[in-house]
Design an enzyme around this catalytic site. Structure first.
Site, PDB file in Angstrom:
ATOM      1  N   TYR A 145      -1.749   0.189  10.209  1.00  0.00           N
ATOM      2  CA  TYR A 145      -1.985  -0.533   8.952  1.00  0.00           C
ATOM      3  C   TYR A 145      -0.753  -0.428   8.032  1.00  0.00           C
ATOM      4  CZ  TYR A 145      -3.553  -1.321   4.197  1.00  0.00           C
ATOM      5  OH  TYR A 145      -3.640  -1.762   2.902  1.00  0.00           O
TER       6      TYR A 145
ATOM      7  N   THR B  94       0.807  -1.225   0.000  1.00  0.00           N
ATOM      8  CA  THR B  94       0.000   0.000   0.000  1.00  0.00           C
ATOM      9  C   THR B  94       0.842   1.277   0.000  1.00  0.00           C
ATOM     10  OG1 THR B  94      -1.474   1.317   1.416  1.00  0.00           O
ATOM     11  CG2 THR B  94      -0.116  -0.274   2.525  1.00  0.00           C
TER      12      THR B  94
ATOM     13  N   ASP C  97      -5.027  11.328   7.442  1.00  0.00           N
ATOM     14  CA  ASP C  97      -5.130  11.495   5.986  1.00  0.00           C
ATOM     15  C   ASP C  97      -4.062  12.453   5.455  1.00  0.00           C
ATOM     16  OD1 ASP C  97      -7.172   9.873   5.085  1.00  0.00           O
ATOM     17  OD2 ASP C  97      -8.737  11.400   5.265  1.00  0.00           O
TER      18      ASP C  97
HETATM   19  N1  UDP Z   1     -13.219  10.608   2.030  1.00  0.00           N
HETATM   20  C1  UDP Z   1     -14.218  11.548   2.321  1.00  0.00           C
HETATM   21  N2  UDP Z   1     -15.427  11.093   2.779  1.00  0.00           N
HETATM   22  C2  UDP Z   1     -15.709   9.766   2.940  1.00  0.00           C
HETATM   23  C3  UDP Z   1     -14.702   8.819   2.635  1.00  0.00           C
HETATM   24  C4  UDP Z   1     -13.466   9.274   2.184  1.00  0.00           C
HETATM   25  O1  UDP Z   1     -13.992  12.759   2.192  1.00  0.00           O
HETATM   26  O2  UDP Z   1     -16.833   9.436   3.373  1.00  0.00           O
HETATM   27  C5  UDP Z   1     -11.904  11.074   1.534  1.00  0.00           C
HETATM   28  C6  UDP Z   1     -10.746  10.688   2.440  1.00  0.00           C
HETATM   29  O3  UDP Z   1     -10.523  11.685   3.413  1.00  0.00           O
HETATM   30  C7  UDP Z   1      -9.597  10.592   1.437  1.00  0.00           C
HETATM   31  C8  UDP Z   1     -10.271  10.156   0.141  1.00  0.00           C
HETATM   32  O4  UDP Z   1     -11.660  10.434   0.321  1.00  0.00           O
HETATM   33  O5  UDP Z   1      -9.027  11.867   1.225  1.00  0.00           O
HETATM   34  C9  UDP Z   1     -10.104   8.676  -0.136  1.00  0.00           C
HETATM   35  O6  UDP Z   1     -10.443   7.938   1.037  1.00  0.00           O
HETATM   36  P1  UDP Z   1     -10.579   6.372   1.073  1.00  0.00           P
HETATM   37  O7  UDP Z   1     -11.005   5.975   2.457  1.00  0.00           O
HETATM   38  O8  UDP Z   1     -11.441   5.921  -0.073  1.00  0.00           O
HETATM   39  O9  UDP Z   1      -9.114   5.854   0.752  1.00  0.00           O
HETATM   40  P2  UDP Z   1      -7.684   6.138   1.472  1.00  0.00           P
HETATM   41  O10 UDP Z   1      -7.130   7.353   0.809  1.00  0.00           O
HETATM   42  O11 UDP Z   1      -7.926   6.292   2.950  1.00  0.00           O
HETATM   43  O12 UDP Z   1      -6.900   4.915   1.140  1.00  0.00           O
END
Ligand code: UDP
Length: 331
Positions: free
Chosen positions: A141, A117, A285
């Site tokens: 993770y 990842t 994030d």
């Molecule tokens: N995100 C969001 N609202 C949600 C879910 C995700 O704004 O309900 C944003 C999250 O903060 C990130 C992006 O979407 O910037 C992708 O998130 P996801 O959980 O899909 O993948 P990650 O980047 O954590 O692997």
């Protein structure tokens, strides 16, 4: 000879099993069905239900089947949950992989393709991220995945088990035929949440922060189509079978899209309103994650064909709108 897919009932694992079967491979699947779905397993695959931490269970599968390579998707994969329950992640992910490698060494299986990842990098110093950049995971993770890579590195030195580690960026989309798709419970990923909102299953989507240092203030991610991502695993399998050395590759699109841009694209694709509200930042994030996948392209010959955010959302929408309850209420 068969390919053993660990986690073959999960989202990415099930897409891998379909492509392997379509390519004429014999496939054996192991899955605990803790988060995977029985309905997602290709009917032509031989399925064993069980936990990879049980060495006797793994030994029995390696004894019954003739396996030449393992593709390892069996892990817990939620950043937020890993912060709350780090020991669960070390147990399932790290210890599970340790037991798997032990069973592989005993059975003399020499090839493993590993699901890693972008979370291994943590907050990047710059983008696009290349494989040589520092790894500083900001969650248990990401840390477990990095340790799993190290487990494979040292196992190779002692026992010559060759590995390819594929560091995924944001995986989304579904099989073109909509036979299989994404169904996490509870769902936490952006694209399915946007599409569940389009279906009216959620009143709105919450955007996690609009005060990041990006053009529209929302986080930027690099989205790769699950079918292209899986294709890289098949290329990695070929690479190892032909004697390729152990290696690590990023898999992404080399392009970034903000959360707001993803919602806007989904409005265009679905024709639905998709109400959105601004909420607080989600812990851990990073603001921008974009891959350089040049190495996968040049070394593995990877050539993504469905990776555009429109195609990703279209294929995901076809799955969600034809399977509004995913694999069914019982899962
Ligand atoms: N995100 C969001 N609202 C949600 C879910 C995700 O704004 O309900 C944003 C999250 O903060 C990130 C992006 O979407 O910037 C992708 O998130 P996801 O959980 O899909 O993948 P990650 O980047 O954590 O692997």
């Amino acid at each position: 000879m068969s390919v053993l897919v660990l986690g073959g009932a999960g989202y990415i694992g099930s897409h891998a099993v379909y492509q392997l079967v379509e390519q004429g491979e014999e496939v054996v699947v192991i899955d605990s069905l803790e988060t995977g779905h029985r309905e997602a397993i290709h009917p032509k695959a031989t399925f064993y239900e069980g936990d990879i931490r049980e060495i006797d269970f793994l030994r029995s599968v390696f004894k019954k089947e003739t396996i030449d390579a393992v593709i390892h998707f069996a892990a817990n994969s939620l950043v937020g949950e890993s912060v709350e329950k780090p020991l669960k992640y070390f147990d399932n992910n790290v210890y599970g992989t340790q037991v798997l490698l032990q069973a592989m060494v005993e059975a003399d299986v020499k090839h493993i393709i590993f699901s890693s990842t972008a979370a291994t990098y943590g907050e990047p110093e710059s983008v696009p991220i290349t494989e040589t950049m520092p790894t500083n995971p900001t969650s248990p993770y990401g840390e477990t995945k990095l340790i799993m890579e190290k487990l494979m590195k040292w196992t190779e030195q002692a026992h010559d088990v060759k590995f390819v580690s594929l560091r995924y960026f944001n995986v989304a989309g579904a099989k073109e035929t909509s036979e299989i798709g994404e169904d996490h419970r509870p769902e936490s990923h952006l694209v399915p949440i946007i599409l569940q909102t389009a279906l009216g299953q959620r009143s709105h989507i919450t955007i996690f922060g609009d005060d990041y240092d990006t053009e529209d203030g929302t986080c930027i991610r690099d989205y790769v189509h699950v079918e292209d991502l899986v294709q890289a695993h098949l290329l990695a399998l070929d690479y190892l079978r032909k004697g390729g050395k152990s290696n690590i590759f990023n898999l992404g699109s080399n392009e970034g899209f903000s959360v707001k841009e993803m919602i806007e694209t989904a409005r265009e694709v679905t024709g639905k309103e998709i109400p959105a509200q601004i909420g607080k930042r989600r812990a851990g994030d990073p603001s921008v994650l974009i891959a350089s996948s040049d190495k996968a392209k040049s070394v593995l010959g990877w050539n993504p064909t469905r990776t555009s955010v429109k195609q990703i959302i279209q294929d995901a929408w076809n799955w969600h709108s034809s399977h509004p309850d995913g694999y069914g209420k019982e899962g």
